[in-house]
Design a protein around this motif. Structure first.
Motif, PDB file in Angstrom:
ATOM      1  N   GLY A 151       0.838  -1.201   0.000  1.00 55.99           N
ATOM      2  CA  GLY A 151       0.000   0.000   0.000  1.00 55.99           C
ATOM      3  C   GLY A 151       0.873   1.250   0.000  1.00 55.99           C
ATOM      4  O   GLY A 151       2.094   1.188  -0.211  1.00 55.99           O
ATOM      5  N   GLY A 152       0.216   2.391   0.282  1.00 58.74           N
ATOM      6  CA  GLY A 152       0.924   3.664   0.230  1.00 58.74           C
ATOM      7  C   GLY A 152       2.022   3.780   1.280  1.00 58.74           C
ATOM      8  O   GLY A 152       3.087   4.355   1.021  1.00 58.74           O
ATOM      9  N   SER A 153       1.784   3.233   2.467  1.00 58.70           N
ATOM     10  CA  SER A 153       2.804   3.344   3.532  1.00 58.70           C
ATOM     11  C   SER A 153       4.078   2.630   3.093  1.00 58.70           C
ATOM     12  O   SER A 153       5.191   3.161   3.235  1.00 58.70           O
ATOM     13  CB  SER A 153       2.307   2.691   4.820  1.00 58.70           C
ATOM     14  N   ASN A 156       5.800   4.535   0.259  1.00 53.79           N
ATOM     15  CA  ASN A 156       6.577   5.676   0.760  1.00 53.79           C
ATOM     16  C   ASN A 156       7.883   5.203   1.380  1.00 53.79           C
ATOM     17  O   ASN A 156       8.951   5.778   1.121  1.00 53.79           O
ATOM     18  CB  ASN A 156       5.761   6.459   1.795  1.00 53.79           C
ATOM     19  N   HIS A 184       1.151  12.856   5.016  1.00 55.46           N
ATOM     20  CA  HIS A 184       0.588  11.674   5.676  1.00 55.46           C
ATOM     21  C   HIS A 184       1.574  11.087   6.696  1.00 55.46           C
ATOM     22  O   HIS A 184       2.788  11.075   6.469  1.00 55.46           O
ATOM     23  CB  HIS A 184       0.234  10.618   4.619  1.00 55.46           C
ATOM     24  N   SER A 186       2.403   8.236   7.329  1.00 58.58           N
ATOM     25  CA  SER A 186       3.240   7.105   6.876  1.00 58.58           C
ATOM     26  C   SER A 186       4.633   7.570   6.461  1.00 58.58           C
ATOM     27  O   SER A 186       5.568   6.766   6.472  1.00 58.58           O
ATOM     28  CB  SER A 186       2.561   6.377   5.716  1.00 58.58           C
ATOM     29  N   GLY A 239      -1.949  15.483  -3.485  1.00 55.04           N
ATOM     30  CA  GLY A 239      -3.247  15.157  -2.893  1.00 55.04           C
ATOM     31  C   GLY A 239      -3.075  14.838  -1.416  1.00 55.04           C
ATOM     32  O   GLY A 239      -2.771  13.696  -1.070  1.00 55.04           O
ATOM     33  N   THR A 241      -4.172  13.998   2.360  1.00 55.93           N
ATOM     34  CA  THR A 241      -5.281  13.184   2.866  1.00 55.93           C
ATOM     35  C   THR A 241      -6.377  14.092   3.423  1.00 55.93           C
ATOM     36  O   THR A 241      -7.563  13.846   3.214  1.00 55.93           O
ATOM     37  CB  THR A 241      -4.754  12.243   3.971  1.00 55.93           C
ATOM     38  N   ASP A 266       4.437  11.935  -2.603  1.00 55.51           N
ATOM     39  CA  ASP A 266       3.448  11.004  -2.067  1.00 55.51           C
ATOM     40  C   ASP A 266       2.133  11.212  -2.826  1.00 55.51           C
ATOM     41  O   ASP A 266       1.368  12.133  -2.524  1.00 55.51           O
ATOM     42  CB  ASP A 266       3.256  11.228  -0.559  1.00 55.51           C
ATOM     43  N   ASP A 295      -1.224   4.476  -5.060  1.00 57.54           N
ATOM     44  CA  ASP A 295      -1.933   3.455  -4.289  1.00 57.54           C
ATOM     45  C   ASP A 295      -3.123   2.924  -5.083  1.00 57.54           C
ATOM     46  O   ASP A 295      -4.249   3.401  -4.912  1.00 57.54           O
ATOM     47  CB  ASP A 295      -2.423   4.081  -2.973  1.00 57.54           C
ATOM     48  N   LYS A 298      -6.620   2.532  -3.743  1.00 61.91           N
ATOM     49  CA  LYS A 298      -7.502   3.675  -3.464  1.00 61.91           C
ATOM     50  C   LYS A 298      -8.210   4.057  -4.762  1.00 61.91           C
ATOM     51  O   LYS A 298      -9.245   3.498  -5.081  1.00 61.91           O
ATOM     52  CB  LYS A 298      -6.673   4.839  -2.900  1.00 61.91           C
TER      53      LYS A 298
HETATM   54  C1  LIG Z   1      -1.455  10.684   1.089  1.00 63.95           C
HETATM   55  C2  LIG Z   1      -1.369   9.308   1.669  1.00 63.95           C
HETATM   56  N1  LIG Z   1      -0.168   8.695   1.786  1.00 63.95           N
HETATM   57  C3  LIG Z   1      -0.029   7.460   2.301  1.00 63.95           C
HETATM   58  C4  LIG Z   1      -1.132   6.768   2.754  1.00 63.95           C
HETATM   59  C5  LIG Z   1      -0.960   5.388   3.346  1.00 63.95           C
HETATM   60  O1  LIG Z   1      -1.469   4.444   2.455  1.00 63.95           O
HETATM   61  P1  LIG Z   1      -1.840   2.942   2.942  1.00 63.95           P
HETATM   62  O2  LIG Z   1      -2.973   3.115   3.902  1.00 63.95           O
HETATM   63  O3  LIG Z   1      -2.225   2.277   1.674  1.00 63.95           O
HETATM   64  O4  LIG Z   1      -0.638   2.369   3.583  1.00 63.95           O
HETATM   65  C6  LIG Z   1      -2.403   7.357   2.678  1.00 63.95           C
HETATM   66  C7  LIG Z   1      -3.604   6.647   3.179  1.00 63.95           C
HETATM   67  O5  LIG Z   1      -4.686   7.153   3.184  1.00 63.95           O
HETATM   68  C8  LIG Z   1      -2.528   8.657   2.117  1.00 63.95           C
HETATM   69  O6  LIG Z   1      -3.720   9.264   2.027  1.00 63.95           O
END
Ligand SMILES: Cc1ncc(COP(=O)(O)O)c(C=O)c1O
Length: 476
Positions: A151-153, A156, A184, A186, A239, A241, A266, A295, A298
């Motif tokens: 995922g995004g975390s 990153n 974010h 993360s 973008g 969150t 990000d 991601d 999403k």
């Molecule tokens: C801008 C942004 N970066 C990173 C993340 C983390 O992504 P994930 O929840 O898929 O690890 C999110 C999650 O909403 C996000 O909005």
């Protein structure tokens, strides 16, 4: 086709039994996709009721699969928040799609290993092809490459590990990294795991539009250099969150190029919007990043989990992550293509690419562009509807599918308004019709809607606003 009878191997079911179970499961899945908008977004359940249904001792005896499916249906699938519900506007919803779910079932059933190119490796080729499509869609140069992660975390952290390796030869001592206070969590989490201390994370207060202010960034970096610190990376948001805001990507790219800094973007929330015509305009400059997080679980409508780390120079991935071992020699020597285990943290990796590959092909890119565009338009519709009534205050205008706002009532203090808006979100969620999550902007609790589900209708948006107003005025 039926096969000659032979004794059932351990941990197996007979062919007719497997077919019967699959029929039941596929009916459950199709029912989910067809009837979702008629069901509550979330069903408030209590901890004792969940524990009564699910906290159990070790199963020493087999339980009939029909009973298991029933238990899962009543105590899990009917007791959850549906991320793909068209009226789930909370956090970042996961609109998902049916073909992605089918692909995940296949990938899981065939237990595909995607860590390396072993033998005929159709799965690795699909990941290579799909990453190549993303490279093209996000307009990265041909040198770029990447991999799918959870995922995004993880995307990153993977990109920041590459930045640390390329810019600092993995020595984080006194190195500093810069991002706005809207970034974010993360990013800070990834840096913490990568060995950076709190003082090395330079969180810069965002400007009035919740974007990274260039002057403050430049001043901070100059001051840090003077103090002997080693600035090496700027993290830009494509973008946020909280509000869908985009940092000044071109200015950051120019500055990073002039100062010899790594630019990580990000785009885990908003990056995918670059596929749509209006998102592409807002995200101009995204393709100048040294690394980018996307991601697909999403705003590219994939079931969890799939994130993507894209790096401008794919050689950097291998330089960062490749570690050899004698038992892996055969994999390394026989590979006709890169081994994805050399590109990231995981050796054993599942077949995440399949769902994105199958969905992009089953619907086609224009359908994805339209679906993303509809998410952007939904937030603009919410803004227009709210602006019709003076009680609603727009805190941040619709941007990349997110809008924040607040209900106002004459004579109430800001603190009382915080409580009122908090009550609106809590009661809306309890009612089950729709779900949104509050956030805090400039110290004030605000309501926030993230409208990226392409199956959301205007009636869903109107119904949600009507219910919020009813809650706000009840008992007034
Ligand atoms: C801008 C942004 N970066 C990173 C993340 C983390 O992504 P994930 O929840 O898929 O690890 C999110 C999650 O909403 C996000 O909005």
């Amino acid at each position: 086709m039926s096969h000659p009878a032979r004794p059932l191997p351990p941990l197996s079911f007979s062919e007719p039994e497997m077919r019967r179970i699959m029929d039941k499961v596929s009916a459950m899945i199709v029912d989910h996709f067809t009837g979702l908008d008629t069901r509550p977004v979330t069903t408030p359940s209590t901890l004792p009721s969940l524990q009564a249904g699910l906290a159990e001792p070790l199963p020493m005896q087999p339980v009939p699969v029909d009973d298991l499916l029933e238990q899962v249906r009543t105590h899990v699938l009917e007791q959850m928040t549906h991320q793909d519900h068209p009226r789930n506007f909370a956090f970042v919803p996961g609109p998902s799609n049916f073909i992605g779910a089918v692909a995940d079932a296949l990938a899981s059933a065939f237990n595909t290993f995607c860590g390396a190119w072993i033998g005929p490796s159709g799965s690795a080729q699909i990941e290579i092809t799909t990453i190549e499509w993303l490279r093209e869609l996000f307009e990265f140069p041909e040198t770029a490459g990447g991999l799918f992660v959870s995922g995004g975390s993880m995307a990153n952290m993977t990109c920041l590990a590459v930045a640390r390796h390329e810019m600092l030869a993995n020595n984080p001592f006194n190195a500093t990294v810069y991002f706005s206070d809207q970034t974010h969590s993360s990013v800070a989490k990834g840096l913490k795991i990568l060995g950076f201390q709190q003082y090395q994370l330079r969180k810069i207060p965002s400007d009035a539009h919740y974007r990274l202010p260039m002057e403050a960034l430049k001043a901070k970096i100059a001051a840090d250099r003077q103090q002997g610190l080693v600035p090496f990376c700027v993290v830009a948001n494509a973008g946020t969150t909280n509000a869908g805001m985009v940092d000044p990507l071109h200015e950051i790219a120019d500055f990073c190029a002039a100062e010899g800094l790594w630019m990580h973007v990000d785009g885990a929330y908003g990056g995918s919007a670059a596929l749509s015509p209006s998102g592409r305009k807002v995200l101009d400059g995204l393709n100048r990043a040294d690394s980018l997080s996307i991601d697909p679980h999403k705003w590219m409508f994939q079931p969890y989990e799939i994130g993507c780390a894209l790096v401008r120079n794919r050689a950097h991935l291998k330089e960062t992550f490749r570690v050899s071992a004698e038992y892996l020699k055969i994999i390394e020597e026989s590979a006709e293509q890169p081994n994805f285990s050399d590109y990231g943290v995981q050796l054993t990796r599942g077949f995440r690419a399949l769902k994105l590959w199958m969905s992009l092909k089953a619907f086609g890119i224009p359908a994805f562009r339209d679906a993303i565009e509809s998410g952007i338009r939904n937030a603009e519709t919410v803004e227009a509807l709210l602006r019709e009534k003076p009680q609603w205050e727009i805190i941040t205008p619709a941007c990349l599918g997110v809008i924040t706002f607040r209900y106002r009532e004459e004579g109430m203090s800001e603190q009382e308004l915080d409580q009122l808006n908090s009550r609106i979100s809590t009661e809306l969620i309890m009612g089950g019709y729709a779900m949104l999550s509050p956030t805090v902007m400039s110290g004030r609790l605000v309501l926030r809607m993230c409208t990226i589900n392409p199956r959301t209708t205007e009636a869903d948006l109107q119904g949600t606003i009507r219910r919020m107003k009813d809650i706000a005025t009840a008992g007034a």
